[in-house]
Scaffold this active site. Structure first.
Site, PDB file in Angstrom:
ATOM      1  N   ASP A  11      -2.637  -4.476   3.359  1.00  0.00           N
ATOM      2  CA  ASP A  11      -2.787  -4.765   4.787  1.00  0.00           C
ATOM      3  C   ASP A  11      -3.767  -5.898   5.052  1.00  0.00           C
ATOM      4  O   ASP A  11      -4.738  -6.095   4.302  1.00  0.00           O
ATOM      5  CB  ASP A  11      -3.253  -3.515   5.539  1.00  0.00           C
ATOM      6  CG  ASP A  11      -2.169  -2.444   5.591  1.00  0.00           C
ATOM      7  OD1 ASP A  11      -1.000  -2.767   5.320  1.00  0.00           O
ATOM      8  OD2 ASP A  11      -2.505  -1.282   5.898  1.00  0.00           O
ATOM      9  N   HIS A  45      -5.003 -10.124  14.097  1.00  0.00           N
ATOM     10  CA  HIS A  45      -3.588  -9.807  14.283  1.00  0.00           C
ATOM     11  C   HIS A  45      -3.180 -10.054  15.720  1.00  0.00           C
ATOM     12  O   HIS A  45      -4.013 -10.179  16.619  1.00  0.00           O
ATOM     13  CB  HIS A  45      -3.315  -8.335  13.946  1.00  0.00           C
ATOM     14  CG  HIS A  45      -3.651  -7.968  12.542  1.00  0.00           C
ATOM     15  ND1 HIS A  45      -2.836  -8.266  11.478  1.00  0.00           N
ATOM     16  CD2 HIS A  45      -4.726  -7.329  12.024  1.00  0.00           C
ATOM     17  CE1 HIS A  45      -3.393  -7.823  10.360  1.00  0.00           C
ATOM     18  NE2 HIS A  45      -4.539  -7.254  10.672  1.00  0.00           N
ATOM     19  N   ASP A  89      -6.451  -6.536   6.679  1.00  0.00           N
ATOM     20  CA  ASP A  89      -7.719  -6.165   7.283  1.00  0.00           C
ATOM     21  C   ASP A  89      -8.739  -6.022   6.161  1.00  0.00           C
ATOM     22  O   ASP A  89      -8.446  -6.325   5.003  1.00  0.00           O
ATOM     23  CB  ASP A  89      -7.598  -4.874   8.103  1.00  0.00           C
ATOM     24  CG  ASP A  89      -7.007  -3.711   7.305  1.00  0.00           C
ATOM     25  OD1 ASP A  89      -7.049  -3.750   6.055  1.00  0.00           O
ATOM     26  OD2 ASP A  89      -6.504  -2.755   7.925  1.00  0.00           O
ATOM     27  N   ARG A 127      -3.080  -1.878  13.785  1.00  0.00           N
ATOM     28  CA  ARG A 127      -4.546  -1.842  13.850  1.00  0.00           C
ATOM     29  C   ARG A 127      -5.039  -3.221  14.263  1.00  0.00           C
ATOM     30  O   ARG A 127      -5.199  -4.110  13.438  1.00  0.00           O
ATOM     31  CB  ARG A 127      -5.137  -1.410  12.502  1.00  0.00           C
ATOM     32  CG  ARG A 127      -4.755   0.017  12.118  1.00  0.00           C
ATOM     33  CD  ARG A 127      -5.435   0.480  10.845  1.00  0.00           C
ATOM     34  NE  ARG A 127      -5.016   1.833  10.499  1.00  0.00           N
ATOM     35  CZ  ARG A 127      -4.011   2.118   9.682  1.00  0.00           C
ATOM     36  NH1 ARG A 127      -3.322   1.134   9.117  1.00  0.00           N
ATOM     37  NH2 ARG A 127      -3.677   3.369   9.418  1.00  0.00           N
ATOM     38  N   GLU A 172       0.801  -1.235   0.000  1.00  0.00           N
ATOM     39  CA  GLU A 172       0.000   0.000   0.000  1.00  0.00           C
ATOM     40  C   GLU A 172       0.829   1.278   0.000  1.00  0.00           C
ATOM     41  O   GLU A 172       0.431   2.276  -0.584  1.00  0.00           O
ATOM     42  CB  GLU A 172      -0.955   0.008   1.205  1.00  0.00           C
ATOM     43  CG  GLU A 172      -2.088  -0.998   1.078  1.00  0.00           C
ATOM     44  CD  GLU A 172      -3.104  -0.849   2.192  1.00  0.00           C
ATOM     45  OE1 GLU A 172      -3.364   0.288   2.613  1.00  0.00           O
ATOM     46  OE2 GLU A 172      -3.631  -1.880   2.643  1.00  0.00           O
ATOM     47  N   TYR A 206       1.772  -4.964  13.189  1.00  0.00           N
ATOM     48  CA  TYR A 206       0.671  -4.180  12.630  1.00  0.00           C
ATOM     49  C   TYR A 206      -0.094  -3.466  13.735  1.00  0.00           C
ATOM     50  O   TYR A 206      -0.438  -4.062  14.752  1.00  0.00           O
ATOM     51  CB  TYR A 206      -0.269  -5.100  11.847  1.00  0.00           C
ATOM     52  CG  TYR A 206      -1.259  -4.365  10.983  1.00  0.00           C
ATOM     53  CD1 TYR A 206      -0.827  -3.445  10.022  1.00  0.00           C
ATOM     54  CD2 TYR A 206      -2.626  -4.593  11.107  1.00  0.00           C
ATOM     55  CE1 TYR A 206      -1.734  -2.774   9.217  1.00  0.00           C
ATOM     56  CE2 TYR A 206      -3.541  -3.930  10.303  1.00  0.00           C
ATOM     57  CZ  TYR A 206      -3.079  -3.024   9.363  1.00  0.00           C
ATOM     58  OH  TYR A 206      -3.982  -2.355   8.560  1.00  0.00           O
ATOM     59  N   GLU A 256     -10.143  -3.408   4.671  1.00  0.00           N
ATOM     60  CA  GLU A 256      -9.778  -2.456   3.627  1.00  0.00           C
ATOM     61  C   GLU A 256      -8.671  -3.019   2.745  1.00  0.00           C
ATOM     62  O   GLU A 256      -8.694  -2.873   1.522  1.00  0.00           O
ATOM     63  CB  GLU A 256      -9.340  -1.130   4.258  1.00  0.00           C
ATOM     64  CG  GLU A 256     -10.448  -0.353   4.948  1.00  0.00           C
ATOM     65  CD  GLU A 256     -11.561   0.064   4.003  1.00  0.00           C
ATOM     66  OE1 GLU A 256     -11.276   0.451   2.853  1.00  0.00           O
ATOM     67  OE2 GLU A 256     -12.732  -0.004   4.421  1.00  0.00           O
TER      68      GLU A 256
END
Length: 719
Positions: free
Chosen positions: A94, A355, A96, A312, A21, A310, A98
């Site tokens: 990532d 995570h 997740d 988040r 990203e 990570y 998104e």
């Protein structure tokens, strides 16, 4: 020559494109993978819903209409070109929802231009081992995860694109509303009402200095005539003092209590934001920006390293590899504080657990060992992450509290002192700890022992009402109520601030007039949508979609029909309040002589000429007279060029360079005439202080009457 040609041919034959990203992440990963791999950045979403229209087919299962994001077509073509030249493609966005959606869109777009196999890889940390392991085990894109992101995106689009036009029509052009941030705004506005409606009540405390030998210590009155001491006024306090001032003082009891203090689990996103706000004074946005830098990679000497996992996450789970590493490090550095078995922490019921908890990727990179490679902010955030993780796998600490009660007539005074008797995990705690290894100032005392009372200290107080939300407390509340997810906490606050629905004053989040007006309209008109229970239910439904237990567009269908009907009804019945936010002033336009009007813009209130459009003069609203001697300027709000941080300066700049980082209030110092500002700290709450560095005037809630009395004789001159 032949060998060189073979090598070139081999390199051309085996070429893998890895798409992440961000450029920083691409730079770090490319170093780890070496020859045969090209790592490029998508810069986030390349394909998404258009901004200019709804783009949701509500008549056909709510299918979204995706387009290439404006300004990203060139980058997408470059990635398609790179994919066409490659023998395989790895999508490494990532891990997740998104990130999964980004990978899904890229997969679809790249397949149009290449026949090379396209796979998905995920990792929790950017280290050589983690990246190479992920490359060895490519997988497929998880459709259910993509559907969860799609459901959230479509739902938020339907809410925003229906509520925003309502606000344009009834309040002011350019406003917007959102499903999650409107609930957060409601929480902030309701807390503000509690603050405003709170009526402080007077109460008193009574301390006394007691002396044994050369040691003086202070104790507080805790009971009188066998009942809890609740002193309502000065008369009650003085009465007690008169009755006991000549009494003998005897040590009634001495108790020693040992307490075990357990270390805390590794950080989740919300806990990291709370700790960074409370300990370091960071906003949620700043915390996540710095954490992103630490995650994506920092140059440490000659190597580039992703320093944390990570950032988040809502889980405190730790991998076995990380546990083995930290226990090995502790066995060498703090062997006496290493538990026999790894410490396990329970993952919350609502956690997605995708995570690990946030931890350093290498425990051996202690804050002291890498501080020369980090900025001050990076070092401080990394330090609390390192401290929290390492301490989580250490022995408990033990404290010992000595509590002494002194009888004086019918009164009982109490004094306590604590000390740490076994530091345990506190050995590695610095920034995170407020504990001090002190024995206190209590002398050695025995029951029945006579001591002397030296002096009484009666003190007036007023009860403190509810505190306004800060970044830390609003994040904690959002998490507790199940509103949003780790990736949304910081953006929620940022959106409210950027839209001027909320301002940040002394770290407190205060709703503006605009924010409160919007909140009132939305809550009264859409009570079933702008509430915490609905928002939490949506998050649960999105989890079910991700688990494959709920069809995404079925979830949207159940919501949209009643919601759209309610929007149409409110559009017909809601009265317009347009123009209500504009306010006439006595200030005259210096260009045409007409009166100026106070208007609300994107960045808050400003002054505009009432002669618009013939006269387009605008200027900032004066907040106070400039206090500098001989200056006739006014103090106005300004913003720094780089980060847009607000400060307050004189309109006569550069002739007058007066600057304040605190916002002036409409009151002036009764001692020197300079303007006052509001400040805040945990101990005293909100208080007023003179901006003059040479003036010692302070005004807190406890001396309001004194302030009013002093202000009566305040200097007329404000210069």
């Amino acid at each position: 020559m032949a060998d060189a040609a073979k090598k070139r041919a081999s390199k051309t034959k085996e070429s893998t494109l890895v798409i992440v990203e961000s450029p920083a992440k691409a730079h770090t990963i490319e170093k780890y993978l070496g020859p045969g791999y090209t790592v490029k950045a998508s810069m986030g979403h390349l394909i998404d819903l258009p901004k200019s229209r709804l783009a949701i087919d509500v008549d056909h299962d709510f299918q979204p209409e995706y387009i290439t994001v404006r300004g990203r077509a060139k980058l997408l073509k470059e990635l398609q070109k790179d994919a066409k030249k490659s023998t395989s493609v790895l999508l490494a966005s990532d891990n997740d929802r998104e990130g999964e959606a980004i990978a899904w869109h890229l997969n679809k777009a790249l397949k149009e231009k290449t026949s090379a196999p396209i796979s998905r890889i995920v990792f929790n940390e950017i280290t050589p081992i983690a990246i190479k392991e992920a490359v060895k085990h490519p997988d497929e894109i998880v459709e259910s995860k993509v559907n969860a992101q799609k459901a959230r995106r479509v739902l938020d689009r339907l809410v925003g694109y229906n509520l925003s036009p309502l606000l344009w029509s009834k309040v002011k052009n350019g406003l917007s509303a959102g499903r999650v941030q409107s609930v957060a705004l409601r929480l902030i506005c309701e807390r503000e009402e509690e603050v405003e409606n709170f009526l402080p009540e007077e109460y008193w405390t009574l301390d006394a200095d007691f002396v044994k030998g050369k040691t003086t210590f202070t104790a507080q009155l805790v009971s009188y005539k066998g009942e809890k001491a609740e002193l309502k006024n000065e008369t009650e306090v003085n009465k007690i003092i008169d009755l006991i001032k000549n009494s003998d003082c005897t040590v009634a009891s001495v108790k020693t209590t040992d307490k075990t203090v357990k270390p805390k689990a590794p950080f989740t996103t919300s806990k990291l934001q709370q700790a960074a706000a409370n300990r370091l004074g960071y906003t949620s946005r700043k915390t996540m920006q710095i954490a992103q830098q630490l995650y994506e990679g920092v140059n440490v000497g000659e190597s580039r390293v992703g320093l944390i996992t990570y950032m988040r996450t809502d889980s405190v789970r730790i991998s076995q590899t990380a546990l083995d590493e930290v226990r090995s490090w502790l066995s060498k550095n703090y062997p006496d504080d290493l538990p026999a078995e790894p410490v396990k922490y329970e993952v919350g019921k609502a956690a997605q657990d995708a995570h690990e908890g946030i931890r350093p990727t290498y425990v051996s990179y202690t804050p002291d060992s890498i501080k020369e490679y980090l900025t001050r902010d990076q070092l401080r955030l990394y330090s609390i992450i390192w401290e929290r993780f390492v301490s989580s796998q250490m022995n408990n600490a033990k404290t010992r509290t000595t509590s002494v009660e002194i009888a004086s007539g019918d009164a009982i005074f109490r004094a306590s002192a604590s000390k740490i008797v076994d530091k345990g995990f506190y050995h590695v705690i610095k920034l995170l700890s407020s504990k001090e290894d002190k024995t206190g100032n209590l002398p050695s005392l025995k029951e029945g022992e006579k001591i002397a009372c030296e002096k009484f200290y009666p003190e007036q107080h007023f009860t403190q009402g509810p505190s306004r939300y800060t970044d830390a407390s609003i994040v904690r509340t959002l998490e507790e109520k199940g509103i949003g997810r780790p990736s949304t906490y910081a953006p929620i606050i940022s959106v409210l601030l950027d839209r001027y629905y909320v301002t940040r004053t002394n770290r407190q989040l205060v709703p503006t007039v605009l924010g409160r007006m919007i909140c009132k309209i939305l809550v009264e008109s859409f009570p079933n949508v702008i509430n915490e229970h609905f928002t939490a239910e949506v998050e649960n439904d999105l989890d079910k979609v991700e688990q494959g237990a709920l069809v995404w567009n079925g979830m949207i269908k159940d919501f949209y029909g009643p919601f759209k009907k309610r929007v149409d009804d409110v559009m017909e019945t809601q009265e317009s309040v347009k123009g209500f936010l504009d306010e006439k002033t006595d200030i005259v336009c210096e260009k045409c002589g007409k009166p100026m009007v106070k208007k609300l813009g994107r960045f808050g209130y400003f002054l505009a000429c009432s002669g618009f459009p013939e006269c387009r003069n605008t200027r900032s609203i004066p907040l106070a007279k400039c206090p500098m001697p001989g200056c006739d300027g006014e103090i106005v709000a300004r913003k720094t060029k780089g980060r847009g941080k607000e400060f307050y300066g004189c309109t006569n700049y550069p002739k007058c360079n007066f600057i304040s980082h605190f916002k002036p209030i409409d009151q002036y110092c009764p001692k020197c005439g300079w303007f006052l500002v509001e400040k805040y700290d945990k101990k005293n709450g909100t208080y007023k202080s003179c901006i003059n560095p040479d003036c010692t005037f302070l005004h807190s809630a406890d001396d309001a009457a004194a302030f009013e009395k002093e202000s009566e004789g305040a200097p007329e001159s404000r210069q």
